[in-house]
Design a protein around this motif. Sequence first.
Motif, PDB file in Angstrom:
ATOM      1  N   LYS A  71       1.052  -1.254  -0.052  1.00  0.00           N
ATOM      2  CA  LYS A  71      -0.031   0.026  -0.007  1.00  0.00           C
ATOM      3  C   LYS A  71       0.678   1.141   0.053  1.00  0.00           C
ATOM      4  N   LEU A  72       2.180   1.164   0.593  1.00  0.00           N
ATOM      5  CA  LEU A  72       2.912   2.286   0.572  1.00  0.00           C
ATOM      6  C   LEU A  72       3.977   2.361  -0.539  1.00  0.00           C
ATOM      7  N   VAL A  73       3.867   1.608  -1.764  1.00  0.00           N
ATOM      8  CA  VAL A  73       4.677   1.782  -2.629  1.00  0.00           C
ATOM      9  C   VAL A  73       4.616   3.077  -3.545  1.00  0.00           C
ATOM     10  N   ASP A  74       3.320   3.436  -3.691  1.00  0.00           N
ATOM     11  CA  ASP A  74       3.206   4.686  -4.499  1.00  0.00           C
ATOM     12  C   ASP A  74       3.774   5.977  -4.049  1.00  0.00           C
ATOM     13  N   ILE A  75       3.980   5.951  -2.485  1.00  0.00           N
ATOM     14  CA  ILE A  75       5.018   7.130  -2.107  1.00  0.00           C
ATOM     15  C   ILE A  75       6.223   7.108  -2.427  1.00  0.00           C
ATOM     16  N   TYR A  76       6.681   6.051  -2.989  1.00  0.00           N
ATOM     17  CA  TYR A  76       8.126   6.218  -3.341  1.00  0.00           C
ATOM     18  C   TYR A  76       8.509   6.106  -5.117  1.00  0.00           C
ATOM     19  N   ARG A  77       7.193   5.658  -5.911  1.00  0.00           N
ATOM     20  CA  ARG A  77       7.731   5.818  -7.511  1.00  0.00           C
ATOM     21  C   ARG A  77       6.260   6.382  -7.811  1.00  0.00           C
ATOM     22  N   LYS A  78       6.389   6.778  -9.005  1.00  0.00           N
ATOM     23  CA  LYS A  78       5.208   6.873  -9.952  1.00  0.00           C
ATOM     24  C   LYS A  78       5.321   5.966 -11.140  1.00  0.00           C
ATOM     25  N   ASP A  79       4.218   5.161 -11.310  1.00  0.00           N
ATOM     26  CA  ASP A  79       4.020   4.117 -12.292  1.00  0.00           C
ATOM     27  C   ASP A  79       3.419   5.027 -13.692  1.00  0.00           C
ATOM     28  N   THR A  80       4.375   5.090 -14.672  1.00  0.00           N
ATOM     29  CA  THR A  80       4.016   5.781 -16.079  1.00  0.00           C
ATOM     30  C   THR A  80       3.857   4.781 -17.136  1.00  0.00           C
ATOM     31  N   THR A  81       3.772   3.435 -16.709  1.00  0.00           N
ATOM     32  CA  THR A  81       3.744   2.433 -17.705  1.00  0.00           C
ATOM     33  C   THR A  81       2.438   2.692 -18.703  1.00  0.00           C
ATOM     34  N   PRO A  82       2.538   2.678 -19.951  1.00  0.00           N
ATOM     35  CA  PRO A  82       1.507   2.883 -20.638  1.00  0.00           C
ATOM     36  C   PRO A  82       0.296   1.524 -20.649  1.00  0.00           C
ATOM     37  N   ALA A  83      -0.626   1.869 -20.876  1.00  0.00           N
ATOM     38  CA  ALA A  83      -1.802   0.739 -20.946  1.00  0.00           C
ATOM     39  C   ALA A  83      -1.338  -0.298 -21.966  1.00  0.00           C
ATOM     40  N   GLU A  84      -0.923   0.048 -23.036  1.00  0.00           N
ATOM     41  CA  GLU A  84      -0.902  -0.977 -23.957  1.00  0.00           C
ATOM     42  C   GLU A  84       0.224  -1.987 -23.872  1.00  0.00           C
ATOM     43  N   ALA A  85       0.933  -1.759 -22.815  1.00  0.00           N
ATOM     44  CA  ALA A  85       1.926  -2.571 -22.513  1.00  0.00           C
ATOM     45  C   ALA A  85       1.162  -3.843 -21.864  1.00  0.00           C
ATOM     46  N   PHE A  86       0.031  -3.653 -21.094  1.00  0.00           N
ATOM     47  CA  PHE A  86      -0.454  -4.740 -20.539  1.00  0.00           C
ATOM     48  C   PHE A  86      -1.298  -5.479 -21.314  1.00  0.00           C
TER      49      PHE A  86
END
Length: 124
Positions: A71-86
């Motif tokens: 739950k605390l991971v988002d404090i330390y990083r911002k995920d900018t992975t494009p939706a097409e990758a998934f």
Amino acid sequence: MRIDKYLWSTRYFKTRNMGTEACKKGQVQINGQVVKPSREVYPMDKIKVRKNQINYELTVLDIPESRVGAKLVDIYRKDTTPAEAFEHNELLAYSKAYYRKKGTGRPTKKDRRDIDDYTDEETG
């Protein structure tokens, strides 16, 4: 903090050794450069990680003291992975599931005969 330790502490890899191996294989980049496991990570670095045929892109916001809860991971990083990758990964999973259900194993003797009968009807 080292890149392998950062990826472990932000839960991209289950063990630090897995993070180290990914760096050695060239699957981790910082600011567009392939890095060694000992490379230091600083806030605002852009990291690309290739894991399970998905190219994750993230921005370092802060450096954690040690491994953090999910739950605390988002404090330390911002995920900018494009939706097409998934989306591509979902298509692969669907095609595998369509071909043969997991756990059904090899065709039985009856299945084999049905397949042979079907192919004989097509050709003859």
